[in-house]
Design a protein around this motif. Structure first.
Motif, PDB file in Angstrom:
ATOM      1  N   ILE A  61      35.378  55.229  44.658  1.00  0.00           N
ATOM      2  CA  ILE A  61      34.518  54.102  44.283  1.00  0.00           C
ATOM      3  C   ILE A  61      35.280  53.087  43.431  1.00  0.00           C
ATOM      4  CG2 ILE A  61      32.491  53.466  42.916  1.00  0.00           C
ATOM      5  CD1 ILE A  61      31.236  56.134  43.893  1.00  0.00           C
ATOM      6  N   ILE A  62      36.022  53.567  42.433  1.00  0.00           N
ATOM      7  CA  ILE A  62      36.785  52.657  41.568  1.00  0.00           C
ATOM      8  C   ILE A  62      37.850  51.923  42.368  1.00  0.00           C
ATOM      9  CG2 ILE A  62      38.390  52.540  39.620  1.00  0.00           C
ATOM     10  CD1 ILE A  62      36.779  54.842  38.358  1.00  0.00           C
ATOM     11  N   LEU A  63      38.520  52.625  43.272  1.00  0.00           N
ATOM     12  CA  LEU A  63      39.551  51.989  44.096  1.00  0.00           C
ATOM     13  C   LEU A  63      38.962  50.876  44.956  1.00  0.00           C
ATOM     14  CD1 LEU A  63      42.502  51.978  45.055  1.00  0.00           C
ATOM     15  CD2 LEU A  63      41.824  53.618  46.804  1.00  0.00           C
ATOM     16  N   VAL A  64      37.837  51.132  45.601  1.00  0.00           N
ATOM     17  CA  VAL A  64      37.202  50.108  46.434  1.00  0.00           C
ATOM     18  C   VAL A  64      36.708  48.943  45.576  1.00  0.00           C
ATOM     19  CG1 VAL A  64      35.218  49.641  47.925  1.00  0.00           C
ATOM     20  CG2 VAL A  64      36.597  51.668  48.308  1.00  0.00           C
ATOM     21  N   LEU A  65      36.096  49.241  44.432  1.00  0.00           N
ATOM     22  CA  LEU A  65      35.616  48.167  43.559  1.00  0.00           C
ATOM     23  C   LEU A  65      36.757  47.280  43.066  1.00  0.00           C
ATOM     24  CD1 LEU A  65      32.884  49.951  41.408  1.00  0.00           C
ATOM     25  CD2 LEU A  65      32.537  48.248  43.203  1.00  0.00           C
ATOM     26  N   LEU A  66      37.857  47.900  42.648  1.00  0.00           N
ATOM     27  CA  LEU A  66      38.985  47.116  42.139  1.00  0.00           C
ATOM     28  C   LEU A  66      39.639  46.286  43.238  1.00  0.00           C
ATOM     29  CD1 LEU A  66      40.789  49.621  39.759  1.00  0.00           C
ATOM     30  CD2 LEU A  66      39.579  47.546  39.109  1.00  0.00           C
ATOM     31  N   SER A  67      39.903  46.907  44.369  1.00  0.00           N
ATOM     32  CA  SER A  67      40.679  46.218  45.403  1.00  0.00           C
ATOM     33  C   SER A  67      39.855  45.240  46.228  1.00  0.00           C
ATOM     34  CB  SER A  67      41.341  47.237  46.326  1.00  0.00           C
ATOM     35  OG  SER A  67      40.356  47.948  47.044  1.00  0.00           O
ATOM     36  N   GLN A  68      38.561  45.509  46.405  1.00  0.00           N
ATOM     37  CA  GLN A  68      37.774  44.672  47.303  1.00  0.00           C
ATOM     38  C   GLN A  68      36.833  43.701  46.592  1.00  0.00           C
ATOM     39  OE1 GLN A  68      38.441  44.761  50.605  1.00  0.00           O
ATOM     40  NE2 GLN A  68      40.041  46.170  49.962  1.00  0.00           N
ATOM     41  N   TYR A  69      36.292  44.093  45.459  1.00  0.00           N
ATOM     42  CA  TYR A  69      35.277  43.270  44.814  1.00  0.00           C
ATOM     43  C   TYR A  69      35.745  42.592  43.543  1.00  0.00           C
ATOM     44  CZ  TYR A  69      32.250  45.504  48.167  1.00  0.00           C
ATOM     45  OH  TYR A  69      31.706  45.943  49.328  1.00  0.00           O
ATOM     46  N   LEU A  70      36.324  43.357  42.622  1.00  0.00           N
ATOM     47  CA  LEU A  70      36.702  42.801  41.326  1.00  0.00           C
ATOM     48  C   LEU A  70      37.783  41.733  41.463  1.00  0.00           C
ATOM     49  CD1 LEU A  70      35.846  43.136  38.422  1.00  0.00           C
ATOM     50  CD2 LEU A  70      37.712  44.729  38.107  1.00  0.00           C
ATOM     51  N   SER A  71      38.666  41.892  42.426  1.00  0.00           N
ATOM     52  CA  SER A  71      39.729  40.902  42.623  1.00  0.00           C
ATOM     53  C   SER A  71      39.163  39.550  43.048  1.00  0.00           C
ATOM     54  CB  SER A  71      40.739  41.403  43.648  1.00  0.00           C
ATOM     55  OG  SER A  71      40.109  41.585  44.898  1.00  0.00           O
ATOM     56  N   HIS A  72      37.995  39.540  43.684  1.00  0.00           N
ATOM     57  CA  HIS A  72      37.369  38.276  44.088  1.00  0.00           C
ATOM     58  C   HIS A  72      36.502  37.686  42.977  1.00  0.00           C
ATOM     59  CE1 HIS A  72      38.837  38.660  48.129  1.00  0.00           C
ATOM     60  NE2 HIS A  72      38.349  39.882  48.200  1.00  0.00           N
ATOM     61  N   LEU A  73      36.042  38.521  42.057  1.00  0.00           N
ATOM     62  CA  LEU A  73      35.220  38.028  40.953  1.00  0.00           C
ATOM     63  C   LEU A  73      36.055  37.438  39.823  1.00  0.00           C
ATOM     64  CD1 LEU A  73      32.564  40.889  40.698  1.00  0.00           C
ATOM     65  CD2 LEU A  73      32.251  38.590  41.637  1.00  0.00           C
ATOM     66  N   ILE A  74      37.206  38.050  39.558  1.00  0.00           N
ATOM     67  CA  ILE A  74      38.079  37.586  38.484  1.00  0.00           C
ATOM     68  C   ILE A  74      39.319  36.960  39.117  1.00  0.00           C
ATOM     69  CG2 ILE A  74      39.458  38.271  36.493  1.00  0.00           C
ATOM     70  CD1 ILE A  74      37.539  40.632  36.149  1.00  0.00           C
ATOM     71  N   HIS A  75      39.440  35.663  38.970  1.00  0.00           N
ATOM     72  CA  HIS A  75      40.576  34.942  39.560  1.00  0.00           C
ATOM     73  C   HIS A  75      41.610  34.662  38.475  1.00  0.00           C
ATOM     74  CE1 HIS A  75      38.331  34.367  43.229  1.00  0.00           C
ATOM     75  NE2 HIS A  75      37.298  33.927  42.523  1.00  0.00           N
ATOM     76  N   SER A  76      42.561  35.560  38.348  1.00  0.00           N
ATOM     77  CA  SER A  76      43.597  35.378  37.326  1.00  0.00           C
ATOM     78  C   SER A  76      44.821  34.668  37.883  1.00  0.00           C
ATOM     79  CB  SER A  76      44.002  36.733  36.753  1.00  0.00           C
ATOM     80  OG  SER A  76      44.639  37.500  37.743  1.00  0.00           O
ATOM     81  N   GLY A  77      44.886  34.519  39.185  1.00  0.00           N
ATOM     82  CA  GLY A  77      46.038  33.865  39.795  1.00  0.00           C
ATOM     83  C   GLY A  77      47.173  34.815  40.111  1.00  0.00           C
ATOM     84  N   LYS A  78      47.120  36.028  39.572  1.00  0.00           N
ATOM     85  CA  LYS A  78      48.206  36.986  39.795  1.00  0.00           C
ATOM     86  C   LYS A  78      47.799  38.124  40.721  1.00  0.00           C
ATOM     87  CE  LYS A  78      50.614  36.034  35.577  1.00  0.00           C
ATOM     88  NZ  LYS A  78      51.842  36.429  34.987  1.00  0.00           N
ATOM     89  N   ASN A  79      46.537  38.173  41.125  1.00  0.00           N
ATOM     90  CA  ASN A  79      46.033  39.225  42.024  1.00  0.00           C
ATOM     91  C   ASN A  79      46.336  40.625  41.497  1.00  0.00           C
ATOM     92  OD1 ASN A  79      45.249  37.152  43.751  1.00  0.00           O
ATOM     93  ND2 ASN A  79      47.184  37.213  44.848  1.00  0.00           N
ATOM     94  N   ILE A  80      46.170  40.823  40.211  1.00  0.00           N
ATOM     95  CA  ILE A  80      46.502  42.103  39.584  1.00  0.00           C
ATOM     96  C   ILE A  80      45.664  43.230  40.168  1.00  0.00           C
ATOM     97  CG2 ILE A  80      46.374  43.388  37.409  1.00  0.00           C
ATOM     98  CD1 ILE A  80      47.219  40.777  36.025  1.00  0.00           C
ATOM     99  N   PHE A  81      44.364  42.985  40.349  1.00  0.00           N
ATOM    100  CA  PHE A  81      43.489  44.039  40.835  1.00  0.00           C
ATOM    101  C   PHE A  81      43.745  44.373  42.297  1.00  0.00           C
ATOM    102  CE2 PHE A  81      41.025  42.293  37.245  1.00  0.00           C
ATOM    103  CZ  PHE A  81      41.041  43.435  36.463  1.00  0.00           C
ATOM    104  N   GLU A  82      44.174  43.397  43.088  1.00  0.00           N
ATOM    105  CA  GLU A  82      44.526  43.680  44.484  1.00  0.00           C
ATOM    106  C   GLU A  82      45.828  44.463  44.560  1.00  0.00           C
ATOM    107  OE1 GLU A  82      44.727  40.162  46.816  1.00  0.00           O
ATOM    108  OE2 GLU A  82      42.564  39.859  46.820  1.00  0.00           O
TER     109      GLU A  82
END
Length: 158
Positions: A109-130
């Motif tokens: 669940i955490i892996l899917v949330l980080l890679s698929q959802y959180l990366s689109h909600l937080i735009h840091s410009g570095k794609n850290i969560f992806e």
């Protein structure tokens, strides 16, 4: 100079994440192949299977053959190929998750949330969560597993 160090740091983290993913994949594939080749806990057959698999990868990589094959693959042909290889590993991966659902399910669940959802909600410009979803999720789940262990959730198992 700072940009160069930042690039090296990011490359090191990506390399470590790749190491973790490939180690898991190699273990799962060899666990699946060795019994089909007639091997059990005999060390020689396991090593032979790993050497053969590694040799094929080395030849494809260094000869440049894989680059030629990859040019011919479009996303429409690559996705089913990757999906079928992944679906074949579910048989071996999900029983491991089922043995310890309280750790395996949060990891997924955490892996899917980080890679698929959180990366689109937080735009840091570095794609850290992806880029680092595997490392971040593993760190969270290790902390979670430590809390479970310290709190005595596994006392009945020992």
């Amino acid at each position: 100079m700072a940009l160069k160090d930042e690039i090296y740091d990011e490359a090191t983290l990506l390399g470590f994440q790749h190491y973790i993913v490939m180690l898991g994949t190699i273990v799962i594939i060899s666990t699946a192949l060795v019994p089909q080749m007639g091997g059990g806990n005999r060390f020689k057959k396991t090593m032979r299977a790993l050497i053969i698999a590694s040799t094929i990868q080395i030849i494809l990589g260094f000869s440049g053959l894989w680059r030629n094959v990859a040019r011919l693959l479009s996303p429409l042909s690559a996705v089913p190929l990757v999906a079928l290889a992944g679906f074949g590993l579910y048989e071996f991966g999900f029983p491991g998750v089922a043995r310890c659902v309280e750790i395996g399910l949060p990891q997924l669940i955490i892996l899917v949330l980080l890679s698929q959802y959180l990366s689109h909600l937080i735009h840091s410009g570095k794609n850290i969560f992806e880029r680092f979803a595997v490392l971040i999720s593993v760190a969270f789940v290790w902390i979670y597993a430590h809390i479970l262990t310290v709190s005595g959730a596994y006392k009945e198992l020992s």
